[in-house]
Motif scaffolding. Structure first.
Motif, PDB file in Angstrom:
ATOM      1  N   ASP A  15       0.851  -1.184   0.000  1.00 20.59           N
ATOM      2  CA  ASP A  15       0.000   0.000   0.000  1.00 20.59           C
ATOM      3  C   ASP A  15       0.892   1.241   0.000  1.00 20.59           C
ATOM      4  OD1 ASP A  15      -1.708   2.154   0.617  1.00 20.59           O
ATOM      5  OD2 ASP A  15      -2.994   0.906   1.894  1.00 20.59           O
ATOM      6  N   LEU A  16       1.156   1.757  -1.179  1.00 24.98           N
ATOM      7  CA  LEU A  16       2.088   2.874  -1.318  1.00 24.98           C
ATOM      8  C   LEU A  16       1.588   4.127  -0.600  1.00 24.98           C
ATOM      9  CD1 LEU A  16       4.826   3.525  -2.594  1.00 24.98           C
ATOM     10  CD2 LEU A  16       3.602   4.293  -4.628  1.00 24.98           C
ATOM     11  N   GLU A  17       0.310   4.426  -0.685  1.00 29.32           N
ATOM     12  CA  GLU A  17      -0.241   5.623  -0.030  1.00 29.32           C
ATOM     13  C   GLU A  17      -0.013   5.580   1.477  1.00 29.32           C
ATOM     14  OE1 GLU A  17      -1.328   8.243  -1.626  1.00 29.32           O
ATOM     15  OE2 GLU A  17      -1.167   7.236  -3.557  1.00 29.32           O
ATOM     16  N   GLU A  18      -0.310   4.434   2.079  1.00 24.69           N
ATOM     17  CA  GLU A  18      -0.168   4.289   3.530  1.00 24.69           C
ATOM     18  C   GLU A  18       1.294   4.421   3.957  1.00 24.69           C
ATOM     19  OE1 GLU A  18      -1.575   1.171   6.990  1.00 24.69           O
ATOM     20  OE2 GLU A  18      -0.926   0.317   5.071  1.00 24.69           O
ATOM     21  N   VAL A  19       2.194   3.819   3.202  1.00 29.89           N
ATOM     22  CA  VAL A  19       3.608   3.847   3.572  1.00 29.89           C
ATOM     23  C   VAL A  19       4.200   5.244   3.369  1.00 29.89           C
ATOM     24  CG1 VAL A  19       5.878   2.836   3.131  1.00 29.89           C
ATOM     25  CG2 VAL A  19       3.856   1.375   3.150  1.00 29.89           C
ATOM     26  N   ILE A  36       7.418   3.235 -13.274  1.00 35.34           N
ATOM     27  CA  ILE A  36       8.611   2.728 -13.940  1.00 35.34           C
ATOM     28  C   ILE A  36       8.191   1.496 -14.720  1.00 35.34           C
ATOM     29  CG2 ILE A  36      10.943   1.813 -13.637  1.00 35.34           C
ATOM     30  CD1 ILE A  36      10.669   4.707 -12.650  1.00 35.34           C
ATOM     31  N   GLU A  37       8.330   1.579 -16.029  1.00 28.10           N
ATOM     32  CA  GLU A  37       8.015   0.426 -16.864  1.00 28.10           C
ATOM     33  C   GLU A  37       8.741   0.574 -18.178  1.00 28.10           C
ATOM     34  OE1 GLU A  37       3.853   0.169 -17.999  1.00 28.10           O
ATOM     35  OE2 GLU A  37       3.604   2.285 -17.539  1.00 28.10           O
ATOM     36  N   GLY A  38       8.731  -0.490 -18.905  1.00 32.68           N
ATOM     37  CA  GLY A  38       9.401  -0.475 -20.192  1.00 32.68           C
ATOM     38  C   GLY A  38      10.514  -1.490 -20.242  1.00 32.68           C
ATOM     39  N   GLU A  39      10.997  -1.687 -21.439  1.00 29.34           N
ATOM     40  CA  GLU A  39      11.997  -2.724 -21.699  1.00 29.34           C
ATOM     41  C   GLU A  39      13.274  -2.481 -20.894  1.00 29.34           C
ATOM     42  OE1 GLU A  39      15.529  -4.106 -23.788  1.00 29.34           O
ATOM     43  OE2 GLU A  39      14.767  -2.073 -24.072  1.00 29.34           O
ATOM     44  N   TRP A  40      13.698  -1.219 -20.786  1.00 25.35           N
ATOM     45  CA  TRP A  40      14.931  -0.918 -20.064  1.00 25.35           C
ATOM     46  C   TRP A  40      14.832  -1.304 -18.588  1.00 25.35           C
ATOM     47  CZ3 TRP A  40      15.232   2.199 -15.815  1.00 25.35           C
ATOM     48  CH2 TRP A  40      14.117   2.993 -15.534  1.00 25.35           C
ATOM     49  N   ALA A  41      13.669  -1.058 -17.983  1.00 20.59           N
ATOM     50  CA  ALA A  41      13.487  -1.348 -16.556  1.00 20.59           C
ATOM     51  C   ALA A  41      13.577  -2.848 -16.301  1.00 20.59           C
ATOM     52  CB  ALA A  41      12.150  -0.803 -16.069  1.00 20.59           C
ATOM     53  N   GLY A  42      12.954  -3.638 -17.149  1.00 21.13           N
ATOM     54  CA  GLY A  42      13.011  -5.084 -17.007  1.00 21.13           C
ATOM     55  C   GLY A  42      14.407  -5.644 -17.203  1.00 21.13           C
ATOM     56  N   ARG A  43      15.207  -4.979 -18.020  1.00 23.63           N
ATOM     57  CA  ARG A  43      16.594  -5.426 -18.215  1.00 23.63           C
ATOM     58  C   ARG A  43      17.422  -5.158 -16.964  1.00 23.63           C
ATOM     59  NH1 ARG A  43      17.383  -2.143 -22.803  1.00 23.63           N
ATOM     60  NH2 ARG A  43      19.468  -1.736 -22.003  1.00 23.63           N
ATOM     61  N   CYS A  51       5.937  -3.335 -14.340  1.00 20.94           N
ATOM     62  CA  CYS A  51       5.304  -2.040 -14.129  1.00 20.94           C
ATOM     63  C   CYS A  51       5.305  -1.808 -12.621  1.00 20.94           C
ATOM     64  CB  CYS A  51       3.876  -2.033 -14.684  1.00 20.94           C
ATOM     65  SG  CYS A  51       3.035  -0.452 -14.468  1.00 20.94           S
ATOM     66  N   VAL A  52       5.966  -0.750 -12.203  1.00 21.42           N
ATOM     67  CA  VAL A  52       6.157  -0.471 -10.784  1.00 21.42           C
ATOM     68  C   VAL A  52       5.843   0.995 -10.515  1.00 21.42           C
ATOM     69  CG1 VAL A  52       7.795  -0.530  -8.861  1.00 21.42           C
ATOM     70  CG2 VAL A  52       8.044  -2.143 -10.746  1.00 21.42           C
ATOM     71  N   GLU A  53       5.024   1.250  -9.511  1.00 26.14           N
ATOM     72  CA  GLU A  53       4.788   2.611  -9.050  1.00 26.14           C
ATOM     73  C   GLU A  53       5.773   2.870  -7.922  1.00 26.14           C
ATOM     74  OE1 GLU A  53       1.206   5.467  -7.388  1.00 26.14           O
ATOM     75  OE2 GLU A  53       0.948   3.300  -7.303  1.00 26.14           O
ATOM     76  N   ILE A  54       6.522   3.969  -8.014  1.00 28.16           N
ATOM     77  CA  ILE A  54       7.515   4.267  -6.976  1.00 28.16           C
ATOM     78  C   ILE A  54       7.257   5.632  -6.353  1.00 28.16           C
ATOM     79  CG2 ILE A  54       9.287   2.857  -8.103  1.00 28.16           C
ATOM     80  CD1 ILE A  54      10.706   5.641  -8.655  1.00 28.16           C
ATOM     81  N   ALA A  55       7.738   5.767  -5.131  1.00 28.22           N
ATOM     82  CA  ALA A  55       7.782   7.055  -4.443  1.00 28.22           C
ATOM     83  C   ALA A  55       9.168   7.155  -3.825  1.00 28.22           C
ATOM     84  CB  ALA A  55       6.704   7.138  -3.362  1.00 28.22           C
ATOM     85  N   LEU A  68      10.365   3.592  -2.372  1.00 30.30           N
ATOM     86  CA  LEU A  68       9.234   2.723  -2.061  1.00 30.30           C
ATOM     87  C   LEU A  68       8.625   2.268  -3.375  1.00 30.30           C
ATOM     88  CD1 LEU A  68       7.678   4.986   0.702  1.00 30.30           C
ATOM     89  CD2 LEU A  68       9.279   3.081   1.016  1.00 30.30           C
ATOM     90  N   SER A  69       8.459   0.960  -3.547  1.00 28.20           N
ATOM     91  CA  SER A  69       7.977   0.404  -4.812  1.00 28.20           C
ATOM     92  C   SER A  69       6.756  -0.468  -4.586  1.00 28.20           C
ATOM     93  CB  SER A  69       9.059  -0.466  -5.462  1.00 28.20           C
ATOM     94  OG  SER A  69      10.237   0.275  -5.670  1.00 28.20           O
ATOM     95  N   ARG A  70       5.739  -0.245  -5.429  1.00 29.00           N
ATOM     96  CA  ARG A  70       4.555  -1.111  -5.441  1.00 29.00           C
ATOM     97  C   ARG A  70       4.498  -1.754  -6.823  1.00 29.00           C
ATOM     98  NH1 ARG A  70      -0.740  -1.185  -7.171  1.00 29.00           N
ATOM     99  NH2 ARG A  70      -0.558   0.889  -8.083  1.00 29.00           N
ATOM    100  N   PHE A  71       4.728  -3.074  -6.841  1.00 28.68           N
ATOM    101  CA  PHE A  71       4.737  -3.796  -8.113  1.00 28.68           C
ATOM    102  C   PHE A  71       3.321  -4.062  -8.595  1.00 28.68           C
ATOM    103  CE2 PHE A  71       9.111  -4.327  -7.222  1.00 28.68           C
ATOM    104  CZ  PHE A  71       9.726  -4.586  -8.447  1.00 28.68           C
ATOM    105  N   ILE A  72       3.052  -3.638  -9.809  1.00 27.31           N
ATOM    106  CA  ILE A  72       1.791  -3.935 -10.465  1.00 27.31           C
ATOM    107  C   ILE A  72       1.957  -5.222 -11.272  1.00 27.31           C
ATOM    108  CG2 ILE A  72       0.126  -3.084 -12.176  1.00 27.31           C
ATOM    109  CD1 ILE A  72       1.125  -0.209 -11.130  1.00 27.31           C
ATOM    110  N   ARG A  73       3.089  -5.310 -11.981  1.00 20.41           N
ATOM    111  CA  ARG A  73       3.471  -6.567 -12.622  1.00 20.41           C
ATOM    112  C   ARG A  73       4.978  -6.618 -12.704  1.00 20.41           C
ATOM    113  NH1 ARG A  73       1.826  -3.673 -17.075  1.00 20.41           N
ATOM    114  NH2 ARG A  73       3.631  -3.395 -18.400  1.00 20.41           N
ATOM    115  N   PRO A  74       5.569  -7.748 -12.536  1.00 17.83           N
ATOM    116  CA  PRO A  74       4.945  -8.992 -12.103  1.00 17.83           C
ATOM    117  C   PRO A  74       4.515  -8.880 -10.637  1.00 17.83           C
ATOM    118  CG  PRO A  74       7.329  -9.250 -12.119  1.00 17.83           C
ATOM    119  CD  PRO A  74       7.033  -7.875 -12.670  1.00 17.83           C
TER     120      PRO A  74
END
Length: 145
Positions: A15-19, A36-43, A51-55, A68-74
């Motif tokens: 829970d990114l908002e709470e943290v 943060i997403e895209g081919e470069w990030a996965g490499r 796909c990661v939401e970060i703060a 702080l990272s909340r993974f959407i995928r994987p």
């Protein structure tokens, strides 16, 4: 070649908002948020399509950061949130605070729970561990004298 600095410590959260709110209450400043997403990030991470939401949170002195990272995928694959302090891996972050009792009171209102008890280390520090949102293990230290 010499080490220049430590840029940040990464923490995966549910829970990114709470943290973010919790660490703001502690005194960190929100430096920025984004996806943060895209081919470069996965490499970089070896996770492939991600796909990661970060703060990014910064300490008031500007020298330390938490990413702080909340993974959407994987999806998240393991949960160490209830691991004791003697488990293998990165398990806690320690912060220096001005007033340990006041900090515990403020963070307690956000659900933080004391692990063990507040202890005194010689005439140098008062120390404790707390569990924050999602079971994050956080150390707090107040210098004495």
């Amino acid at each position: 070649m010499a080490l220049k600095r430590m840029d940040n410590v990464g923490i995966v959260v549910d829970d990114l908002e709470e943290v973010v709110a919790f660490f703001r209450e502690l005194g960190l400043e929100l430096e920025g948020r984004g996806m943060i997403e895209g081919e470069w990030a996965g490499r970089v991470t070896g996770l492939g399509d991600q796909c990661v939401e970060i703060a990014m949170m910064r300490t008031p002195d500007g020298h330390s950061r938490l990413e702080l990272s909340r993974f959407i995928r994987p999806p998240v694959v393991a949960d160490h949130s209830n691991a004791p302090v003697n488990a293998l891996g990165y398990l806690r972050v320690m912060f220096a605070v001005d007033d340990l009792d006041e900090t515990l009171d403020r963070l307690g209102k956000r659900g933080a729970q004391l692990v063990g008890e507040v202890v005194r280390y010689e005439d140098a520090y008062r120390l404790c561990y707390i569990r924050g949102p999602g079971g994050l293990l956080i150390g707090l230290a107040q210098e004495l004298g």
